[in-house]
Motif scaffolding. Structure first.
Motif, PDB file in Angstrom:
ATOM      1  N   GLY A  57       0.764  -1.237   0.000  1.00 51.76           N
ATOM      2  CA  GLY A  57       0.000   0.000   0.000  1.00 51.76           C
ATOM      3  C   GLY A  57       0.790   1.279   0.000  1.00 51.76           C
ATOM      4  N   CYS A  58       2.117   1.216  -0.065  1.00 50.58           N
ATOM      5  CA  CYS A  58       2.922   2.435  -0.094  1.00 50.58           C
ATOM      6  C   CYS A  58       2.862   3.088  -1.473  1.00 50.58           C
ATOM      7  N   ALA A  59       3.005   4.402  -1.497  1.00 52.06           N
ATOM      8  CA  ALA A  59       3.171   5.151  -2.744  1.00 52.06           C
ATOM      9  C   ALA A  59       4.664   5.222  -3.016  1.00 52.06           C
ATOM     10  N   VAL A  60       5.140   4.513  -4.049  1.00 50.19           N
ATOM     11  CA  VAL A  60       6.563   4.229  -4.180  1.00 50.19           C
ATOM     12  C   VAL A  60       7.186   4.942  -5.375  1.00 50.19           C
ATOM     13  N   THR A  61       8.318   5.590  -5.115  1.00 49.49           N
ATOM     14  CA  THR A  61       9.229   6.076  -6.146  1.00 49.49           C
ATOM     15  C   THR A  61      10.484   5.214  -6.066  1.00 49.49           C
ATOM     16  N   ALA A  62      11.018   4.803  -7.217  1.00 50.35           N
ATOM     17  CA  ALA A  62      12.162   3.892  -7.236  1.00 50.35           C
ATOM     18  C   ALA A  62      13.238   4.442  -8.163  1.00 50.35           C
ATOM     19  N   LEU A  63      14.476   4.516  -7.665  1.00 47.37           N
ATOM     20  CA  LEU A  63      15.584   5.106  -8.411  1.00 47.37           C
ATOM     21  C   LEU A  63      16.684   4.086  -8.673  1.00 47.37           C
ATOM     22  N   ASP A  64      17.314   4.230  -9.835  1.00 42.97           N
ATOM     23  CA  ASP A  64      18.518   3.467 -10.130  1.00 42.97           C
ATOM     24  C   ASP A  64      19.277   4.209 -11.219  1.00 42.97           C
ATOM     25  N   VAL A  65      20.568   3.885 -11.368  1.00 45.76           N
ATOM     26  CA  VAL A  65      21.377   4.526 -12.401  1.00 45.76           C
ATOM     27  C   VAL A  65      21.437   3.698 -13.679  1.00 45.76           C
ATOM     28  N   SER A  66      20.873   2.484 -13.658  1.00 47.17           N
ATOM     29  CA  SER A  66      20.940   1.597 -14.816  1.00 47.17           C
ATOM     30  C   SER A  66      19.617   1.584 -15.557  1.00 47.17           C
ATOM     31  N   PRO A  82      18.733  -0.291 -18.228  1.00 45.25           N
ATOM     32  CA  PRO A  82      18.204  -1.635 -18.457  1.00 45.25           C
ATOM     33  C   PRO A  82      17.538  -2.239 -17.218  1.00 45.25           C
ATOM     34  N   MET A  83      18.099  -1.985 -16.047  1.00 40.73           N
ATOM     35  CA  MET A  83      17.483  -2.500 -14.830  1.00 40.73           C
ATOM     36  C   MET A  83      16.136  -1.828 -14.578  1.00 40.73           C
ATOM     37  N   LEU A  84      16.058  -0.539 -14.814  1.00 44.74           N
ATOM     38  CA  LEU A  84      14.789   0.167 -14.638  1.00 44.74           C
ATOM     39  C   LEU A  84      13.737  -0.334 -15.625  1.00 44.74           C
ATOM     40  N   ASP A  85      14.148  -0.584 -16.864  1.00 43.89           N
ATOM     41  CA  ASP A  85      13.209  -1.128 -17.850  1.00 43.89           C
ATOM     42  C   ASP A  85      12.646  -2.460 -17.379  1.00 43.89           C
ATOM     43  N   ALA A  86      13.525  -3.314 -16.850  1.00 43.79           N
ATOM     44  CA  ALA A  86      13.065  -4.600 -16.325  1.00 43.79           C
ATOM     45  C   ALA A  86      12.131  -4.403 -15.141  1.00 43.79           C
ATOM     46  N   GLY A  87      12.448  -3.442 -14.293  1.00 38.65           N
ATOM     47  CA  GLY A  87      11.608  -3.168 -13.133  1.00 38.65           C
ATOM     48  C   GLY A  87      10.235  -2.672 -13.519  1.00 38.65           C
ATOM     49  N   ARG A  88      10.187  -1.801 -14.506  1.00 40.30           N
ATOM     50  CA  ARG A  88       8.883  -1.298 -14.967  1.00 40.30           C
ATOM     51  C   ARG A  88       8.002  -2.425 -15.475  1.00 40.30           C
ATOM     52  N   LYS A  89       8.597  -3.335 -16.246  1.00 37.82           N
ATOM     53  CA  LYS A  89       7.819  -4.447 -16.782  1.00 37.82           C
ATOM     54  C   LYS A  89       7.309  -5.353 -15.666  1.00 37.82           C
ATOM     55  N   LEU A  90       8.164  -5.666 -14.702  1.00 39.58           N
ATOM     56  CA  LEU A  90       7.747  -6.512 -13.597  1.00 39.58           C
ATOM     57  C   LEU A  90       6.627  -5.856 -12.794  1.00 39.58           C
ATOM     58  N   ALA A  91       6.735  -4.549 -12.570  1.00 36.62           N
ATOM     59  CA  ALA A  91       5.690  -3.840 -11.829  1.00 36.62           C
ATOM     60  C   ALA A  91       4.378  -3.832 -12.609  1.00 36.62           C
ATOM     61  N   THR A  92       4.463  -3.581 -13.905  1.00 38.45           N
ATOM     62  CA  THR A  92       3.256  -3.584 -14.735  1.00 38.45           C
ATOM     63  C   THR A  92       2.597  -4.955 -14.742  1.00 38.45           C
ATOM     64  N   ASP A  93       3.409  -5.994 -14.909  1.00 37.59           N
ATOM     65  CA  ASP A  93       2.876  -7.356 -14.911  1.00 37.59           C
ATOM     66  C   ASP A  93       2.191  -7.697 -13.592  1.00 37.59           C
ATOM     67  N   ALA A  94       2.682  -7.093 -12.499  1.00 34.96           N
ATOM     68  CA  ALA A  94       2.100  -7.356 -11.183  1.00 34.96           C
ATOM     69  C   ALA A  94       0.947  -6.417 -10.860  1.00 34.96           C
ATOM     70  N   GLY A  95       0.634  -5.490 -11.774  1.00 28.62           N
ATOM     71  CA  GLY A  95      -0.458  -4.554 -11.551  1.00 28.62           C
ATOM     72  C   GLY A  95      -0.148  -3.492 -10.516  1.00 28.62           C
ATOM     73  N   LEU A  96       1.144  -3.128 -10.406  1.00 31.81           N
ATOM     74  CA  LEU A  96       1.578  -2.162  -9.404  1.00 31.81           C
ATOM     75  C   LEU A  96       1.962  -0.840 -10.056  1.00 31.81           C
ATOM     76  N   ASN A  97       1.644   0.243  -9.396  1.00 32.33           N
ATOM     77  CA  ASN A  97       1.962   1.584  -9.891  1.00 32.33           C
ATOM     78  C   ASN A  97       3.177   2.113  -9.129  1.00 32.33           C
ATOM     79  N   GLU A 155      15.494   7.356 -13.344  1.00 27.34           N
ATOM     80  CA  GLU A 155      16.934   7.148 -13.448  1.00 27.34           C
ATOM     81  C   GLU A 155      17.654   8.270 -12.721  1.00 27.34           C
ATOM     82  N   ALA A 156      18.282   7.941 -11.604  1.00 21.72           N
ATOM     83  CA  ALA A 156      18.985   8.942 -10.794  1.00 21.72           C
ATOM     84  C   ALA A 156      19.832   8.232  -9.753  1.00 21.72           C
TER      85      ALA A 156
END
Length: 258
Positions: free
Chosen positions: A57-66, A68-83, A88-89
């Motif tokens: 239930g948290c409102a989450v912001t997620a940062l990374d410098v990579s 490709p890793m962020l792209d993978a994270g976005r897909k996993l979050a979308t697949d899980a129905g998470l916002n 990148e920072a």
């Protein structure tokens, strides 16, 4: 040694499951998580901690410098129905407004940062009374076990390990992090640790090892292939079977912004 986890984002996504439910359950019991909490996950990688926070239930912001890793994270979050708001920072200079978060998490990544700068930035980003959680989830090398044999093989292929290795003293406990955050003014420091078994098939263990700093994130592709083949032989000869029981340790450091 140059480490780039973007080079191994595919294996990372498939084989590094991240922190167990027991980690998030512990944070919930201690009052660190609640619906609507504004959370920032730095060094998020593929977002394993970020997804766990969002699922609670948290409102989450997620940062990374990579990227490709962020792209993978976005897909996993979308697949899980998470916002989740992936950006990148770097953790040391996020570009985010001061006092914007109630909770800041850093899972399996604090050793990659300029730690004093990251601690100062965490202090700036949190509201008074906000909390920081620095956590690790490490496999534990015991005499003669799979993890120890694997680590020895990694050292043969990569004799110049990342500098972070000495921080945990081989037992998954990171005492140096307490000084990092107390030096910038965090208070009410607490630590805990607990062990959990993690079960891998031989194929999954090979993928997990490729997705490590000492292998896929640093070695050239041809050498990664040779390591993978050598690990397959080691498992066949010394640890035959369909399931590998790898002991892991969760380490958690928490503190409060005054």
């Amino acid at each position: 040694m140059q480490v780039d986890f973007g080079r191994t984002s595919s294996d990372y996504t498939q084989h590094r499951a991240g922190f167990p439910d027991a980690f998030f359950d512990r944070l919930s019991r201690e009052g660190f998580l609640r619906p609507g909490l504004r959370a920032l996950d730095v060094g998020t990688g593929t977002g394993t901690v970020a997804r766990g926070l969002a699922q609670r239930g948290c409102a989450v912001t997620a940062l990374d410098v990579s990227a490709p890793m962020l792209d993978a994270g976005r897909k996993l979050a979308t697949d899980a129905g998470l916002n989740i708001d992936f950006r990148e920072a770097p953790a040391e200079e996020t570009g985010l407004p001061a006092g914007a978060f109630d909770l800041l998490t850093a899972g399996q990544c604090w050793h990659w940062f300029h730690r004093s700068a990251a601690a100062r930035e965490a202090m700036r980003l949190l509201v008074p009374g906000g909390r920081i959680v620095i956590a690790h989830f490490d496999w534990i090398c015991l005499r003669g076990n799979v993890a120890q044999a694997t680590e020895e093989l990694m050292s043969e292929f990569n004799p110049n390990p990342p500098a972070y290795e000495h921080f945990a003293n081989g037992v998954g406990i990171y005492t140096q992090w307490l000084r990092d955050i107390s030096d910038v003014g965090f208070t009410h420091l607490e630590t805990c640790s607990f062990d959990v078994p993690v079960f891998y098939t031989p194929t999954a263990w090979k993928g997990r090892c490729r997705a490590s700093a000492k292998v896929g994130a640093s070695l050239p592709p041809a050498k990664v292939e040779r390591f993978d083949a050598a690990l397959a032989r080691l498992l066949d000869e010394r640890f035959p079977g369909d399931v590998l029981d790898i002991p892991h340790r969760v380490f958690i450091l928490t503190a409060t912004r005054p």
